[in-house]
Design a protein around this motif. Structure first.
Motif, PDB file in Angstrom:
ATOM      1  N   SER B   1      30.850-104.311  25.763  1.00 26.61           N
ATOM      2  CA  SER B   1      31.437-105.083  24.661  1.00 26.61           C
ATOM      3  C   SER B   1      32.303-106.191  25.242  1.00 26.61           C
ATOM      4  CB  SER B   1      32.270-104.190  23.770  1.00 26.61           C
ATOM      5  OG  SER B   1      33.350-103.653  24.491  1.00 26.61           O
ATOM      6  N   GLN B   2      32.441-107.280  24.487  1.00 23.76           N
ATOM      7  CA  GLN B   2      33.193-108.423  24.938  1.00 23.76           C
ATOM      8  C   GLN B   2      34.660-108.219  24.602  1.00 23.76           C
ATOM      9  OE1 GLN B   2      31.761-110.714  26.643  1.00 23.76           O
ATOM     10  NE2 GLN B   2      29.613-110.384  26.231  1.00 23.76           N
ATOM     11  N   GLN B   3      35.516-108.511  25.558  1.00 22.03           N
ATOM     12  CA  GLN B   3      36.940-108.451  25.302  1.00 22.03           C
ATOM     13  C   GLN B   3      37.389-109.712  24.593  1.00 22.03           C
ATOM     14  OE1 GLN B   3      39.747-107.226  24.995  1.00 22.03           O
ATOM     15  NE2 GLN B   3      41.309-107.878  26.429  1.00 22.03           N
ATOM     16  N   LYS B  26      41.434-108.452  22.491  1.00 24.15           N
ATOM     17  CA  LYS B  26      41.786-107.244  21.740  1.00 24.15           C
ATOM     18  C   LYS B  26      42.945-106.446  22.309  1.00 24.15           C
ATOM     19  CE  LYS B  26      36.956-106.860  20.356  1.00 24.15           C
ATOM     20  NZ  LYS B  26      35.674-106.133  20.582  1.00 24.15           N
ATOM     21  N   THR B  27      43.145-106.512  23.622  1.00 23.40           N
ATOM     22  CA  THR B  27      44.164-105.649  24.220  1.00 23.40           C
ATOM     23  C   THR B  27      45.182-106.480  24.991  1.00 23.40           C
ATOM     24  OG1 THR B  27      42.965-105.365  26.279  1.00 23.40           O
ATOM     25  CG2 THR B  27      42.419-103.850  24.491  1.00 23.40           C
ATOM     26  N   SER B  28      46.190-105.819  25.485  1.00 23.13           N
ATOM     27  CA  SER B  28      47.197-106.527  26.280  1.00 23.13           C
ATOM     28  C   SER B  28      46.563-107.025  27.574  1.00 23.13           C
ATOM     29  CB  SER B  28      48.373-105.596  26.589  1.00 23.13           C
ATOM     30  OG  SER B  28      47.926-104.492  27.339  1.00 23.13           O
ATOM     31  N   ILE B  29      47.077-108.112  28.086  1.00 19.33           N
ATOM     32  CA  ILE B  29      46.491-108.735  29.271  1.00 19.33           C
ATOM     33  C   ILE B  29      47.556-109.069  30.301  1.00 19.33           C
ATOM     34  CG2 ILE B  29      44.528-109.731  28.016  1.00 19.33           C
ATOM     35  CD1 ILE B  29      46.077-112.409  28.022  1.00 19.33           C
ATOM     36  N   ASN B  30      47.097-109.251  31.518  1.00 17.42           N
ATOM     37  CA  ASN B  30      47.963-109.738  32.577  1.00 17.42           C
ATOM     38  C   ASN B  30      47.898-111.259  32.624  1.00 17.42           C
ATOM     39  OD1 ASN B  30      48.041-110.678  35.665  1.00 17.42           O
ATOM     40  ND2 ASN B  30      49.454-108.987  35.353  1.00 17.42           N
ATOM     41  N   ASN B  31      46.674-111.774  32.482  1.00 20.03           N
ATOM     42  CA  ASN B  31      46.507-113.218  32.400  1.00 20.03           C
ATOM     43  C   ASN B  31      45.218-113.519  31.656  1.00 20.03           C
ATOM     44  OD1 ASN B  31      44.145-113.629  34.248  1.00 20.03           O
ATOM     45  ND2 ASN B  31      45.564-112.916  35.809  1.00 20.03           N
ATOM     46  N   LEU B  32      45.034-114.761  31.300  1.00 17.31           N
ATOM     47  CA  LEU B  32      43.812-115.208  30.639  1.00 17.31           C
ATOM     48  C   LEU B  32      43.339-116.447  31.385  1.00 17.31           C
ATOM     49  CD1 LEU B  32      42.969-115.284  26.922  1.00 17.31           C
ATOM     50  CD2 LEU B  32      42.607-117.362  28.251  1.00 17.31           C
ATOM     51  N   GLN B  33      42.051-116.507  31.624  1.00 22.21           N
ATOM     52  CA  GLN B  33      41.495-117.608  32.404  1.00 22.21           C
ATOM     53  C   GLN B  33      40.411-118.318  31.603  1.00 22.21           C
ATOM     54  OE1 GLN B  33      40.360-116.237  36.371  1.00 22.21           O
ATOM     55  NE2 GLN B  33      41.726-114.471  36.173  1.00 22.21           N
ATOM     56  N   VAL B  63      46.152-125.583  27.875  1.00 23.64           N
ATOM     57  CA  VAL B  63      45.887-124.225  27.420  1.00 23.64           C
ATOM     58  C   VAL B  63      47.155-123.656  26.800  1.00 23.64           C
ATOM     59  CG1 VAL B  63      45.429-121.875  28.186  1.00 23.64           C
ATOM     60  CG2 VAL B  63      44.046-123.742  29.058  1.00 23.64           C
ATOM     61  N   THR B  64      47.000-122.980  25.684  1.00 26.85           N
ATOM     62  CA  THR B  64      48.115-122.261  25.087  1.00 26.85           C
ATOM     63  C   THR B  64      47.765-120.786  25.002  1.00 26.85           C
ATOM     64  OG1 THR B  64      47.291-122.567  22.839  1.00 26.85           O
ATOM     65  CG2 THR B  64      48.775-124.266  23.703  1.00 26.85           C
ATOM     66  N   LEU B  65      48.773-119.965  24.982  1.00 24.60           N
ATOM     67  CA  LEU B  65      48.589-118.528  24.887  1.00 24.60           C
ATOM     68  C   LEU B  65      49.609-117.963  23.920  1.00 24.60           C
ATOM     69  CD1 LEU B  65      47.187-115.939  25.935  1.00 24.60           C
ATOM     70  CD2 LEU B  65      48.964-115.823  27.700  1.00 24.60           C
ATOM     71  N   ASP B  66      49.136-117.211  22.946  1.00 27.51           N
ATOM     72  CA  ASP B  66      50.006-116.532  21.988  1.00 27.51           C
ATOM     73  C   ASP B  66      49.701-115.040  22.088  1.00 27.51           C
ATOM     74  OD1 ASP B  66      51.278-115.411  19.782  1.00 27.51           O
ATOM     75  OD2 ASP B  66      50.942-117.169  18.535  1.00 27.51           O
ATOM     76  N   THR B  67      50.517-114.326  22.838  1.00 29.25           N
ATOM     77  CA  THR B  67      50.235-112.910  23.058  1.00 29.25           C
ATOM     78  C   THR B  67      50.474-112.086  21.797  1.00 29.25           C
ATOM     79  OG1 THR B  67      52.466-112.671  23.955  1.00 29.25           O
ATOM     80  CG2 THR B  67      50.669-112.957  25.534  1.00 29.25           C
ATOM     81  N   LEU B  93      40.983-106.675  32.537  1.00 32.50           N
ATOM     82  CA  LEU B  93      41.156-105.393  31.870  1.00 32.50           C
ATOM     83  C   LEU B  93      40.355-104.348  32.621  1.00 32.50           C
ATOM     84  CD1 LEU B  93      42.223-103.904  29.284  1.00 32.50           C
ATOM     85  CD2 LEU B  93      39.999-104.412  28.269  1.00 32.50           C
ATOM     86  N   ASP B  94      40.943-103.168  32.842  1.00 28.62           N
ATOM     87  CA  ASP B  94      40.198-102.066  33.461  1.00 28.62           C
ATOM     88  C   ASP B  94      39.514-102.496  34.763  1.00 28.62           C
ATOM     89  OD1 ASP B  94      39.071-100.701  30.274  1.00 28.62           O
ATOM     90  OD2 ASP B  94      40.957-100.451  31.369  1.00 28.62           O
ATOM     91  N   TYR B  95      40.272-103.165  35.595  1.00 32.24           N
ATOM     92  CA  TYR B  95      39.791-103.532  36.928  1.00 32.24           C
ATOM     93  C   TYR B  95      38.553-104.411  36.888  1.00 32.24           C
ATOM     94  CZ  TYR B  95      43.124-100.089  38.439  1.00 32.24           C
ATOM     95  OH  TYR B  95      44.272 -99.393  38.647  1.00 32.24           O
ATOM     96  N   LYS B  96      38.423-105.233  35.858  1.00 31.07           N
ATOM     97  CA  LYS B  96      37.363-106.211  35.861  1.00 31.07           C
ATOM     98  C   LYS B  96      37.764-107.370  34.962  1.00 31.07           C
ATOM     99  CE  LYS B  96      34.673-104.164  32.075  1.00 31.07           C
ATOM    100  NZ  LYS B  96      35.293-102.844  31.883  1.00 31.07           N
ATOM    101  N   LEU B  97      37.110-108.498  35.182  1.00 31.60           N
ATOM    102  CA  LEU B  97      37.274-109.634  34.285  1.00 31.60           C
ATOM    103  C   LEU B  97      36.244-109.487  33.166  1.00 31.60           C
ATOM    104  CD1 LEU B  97      37.767-112.949  36.306  1.00 31.60           C
ATOM    105  CD2 LEU B  97      39.430-111.711  34.936  1.00 31.60           C
ATOM    106  N   SER B  98      36.696-109.613  31.941  1.00 29.20           N
ATOM    107  CA  SER B  98      35.789-109.547  30.799  1.00 29.20           C
ATOM    108  C   SER B  98      35.694-110.917  30.172  1.00 29.20           C
ATOM    109  CB  SER B  98      36.307-108.540  29.767  1.00 29.20           C
ATOM    110  OG  SER B  98      36.270-107.233  30.295  1.00 29.20           O
ATOM    111  N   PHE B  99      34.482-111.389  30.037  1.00 29.28           N
ATOM    112  CA  PHE B  99      34.236-112.733  29.523  1.00 29.28           C
ATOM    113  C   PHE B  99      33.765-112.684  28.077  1.00 29.28           C
ATOM    114  CE2 PHE B  99      34.358-115.506  33.270  1.00 29.28           C
ATOM    115  CZ  PHE B  99      34.404-114.577  34.282  1.00 29.28           C
TER     116      PHE B  99
END
Lengths: 115, 109
Positions: B1-3, B26-33, B63-67, B93-99
Motif C-alpha cells: 500500500s502507498q504511504q 498516513k503516519t508520523s514521519i521523520n522526513n518527507l522527500q 516545499v511546505t510541510l504540515d505535520t 516508514l518501517d525502514y523503507k522509503l514509501s512512494f
C-alpha cells in the motif's frame, strides 16, 4: 563522481525463466535498495541491503531475492517469472548504512519484459 | 500500500506558470522527500524536508510541510519545458522509503 549504474538496460524473458539484474552503487555508498515500478503505479519497495546483509524486504514473494557483494554492488534475481513481473526495476544507494530515511540516489533502471 | 498520495494525478500548465502538487500521508514521519522522474527513467532527488521544518526552498522549488494535516506541497515557479516529468513524494516508514503514485506534470511551450 559516477552515479548508480544498472545493467542491463532492457531484458526480455519468457514466463518461467529467471532474470538477473545488476546494480553498482555510488562509490562509498554501502546501502543498496531495489524498487519495482509497474506501469502506471508508484514505486514499490523490494529489498534493502547494507554491508552485505538483507536489512528489509517489501511485500514480494520469495522468488524475488538478491544479494550484495563485498564491493557493495548488488544483484536482484527473479525466479519463475510471471507476466506481472514486467516493470521498471530501479536500484538506489545511500552513503551510510541505516540512512534509508535520507536521500537515495537512483540508477536509470532495468526494464524487464516478460512474454 | 502507498504511504503517500499525490494530488492531482496529472497537471498541464503553460510555460512560465506555476505548478503546485500535494502529497498526503498516513503516519508520523521523520522526513518527507520529493523526487522527479523523467520519461520512466531513474528518480532524481529534489528536496528533503524534516518533520520539524515547515518550509524549504531550492531554486525554483518551494516545499511546505504540515505535520498536523499530514500533508506537503511542492510548488514549481516559472515552469519550463524541462520540468515536464512525474513528481513523487516519499516518506520514511518501517525502514523503507514509501512512494506515492506520483503527479505527472506537462509544461506546454
Amino acid at each position: 563522481e559516477a552515479g548508480v549504474t544498472q545493467s542491463p538496460t532492457h531484458l526480455i524473458k519468457t514466463r518461467g525463466q529467471q532474470a538477473t539484474l545488476r546494480c553498482s552503487p555510488i562509490s562509498g555508498h554501502t546501502s543498496v535498495y531495489w524498487y519495482q515500478q509497474a506501469l502506471g503505479l508508484g514505486l514499490q519497495f523490494l529489498l534493502w541491503y547494507d554491508e552485505g546483509e538483507e536489512r528489509n524486504r517489501g511485500n514480494f514473494p520469495p522468488r524475488f531475492s538478491g544479494r550484495q557483494f563485498p564491493n557493495y554492488s548488488s544483484e536482484l534475481n527473479v525466479n519463475a517469472l510471471e507476466l506481472e513481473d514486467s516493470a521498471l526495476y530501479l536500484c538506489a544507494s545511500s552513503p551510510v548504512g541505516g540512512s534509508y530515511q535520507e536521500t537515495q540516489y537512483f540508477g536509470p533502471g532495468t526494464r524487464l519484459l516478460v512474454l | 500500500s502507498q504511504q503517500g498520495e499525490e494530488d492531482p494525478q496529472a497537471l498541464s500548465i503553460q510555460e512560465g506558470e506555476n505548478a503546485t502538487m500535494n502529497c498526503s500521508y498516513k503516519t508520523s514521519i521523520n522526513n518527507l522527500q520529493w523526487y522527479r522522474q523523467n520519461s520512466g527513467r531513474g528518480l532524481v532527488h529534489l528536496i528533503l524536508i524534516r518533520s520539524n521544518e515547515r518550509e524549504k526552498h531550492s531554486g525554483r522549488l518551494r516545499v511546505t510541510l504540515d505535520t498536523s494535516k499530514k500533508s506537503s506541497s511542492l510548488l514549481i515557479t516559472a515552469s519550463r519545458a524541462a520540468d515536464t516529468a512525474s513528481y513523487f513524494c516519499a516518506t520514511a516508514l518501517d525502514y523503507k522509503l514509501s512512494f506515492g503514485a506520483g503527479t505527472t506534470v506537462t509544461v506546454r511551450a
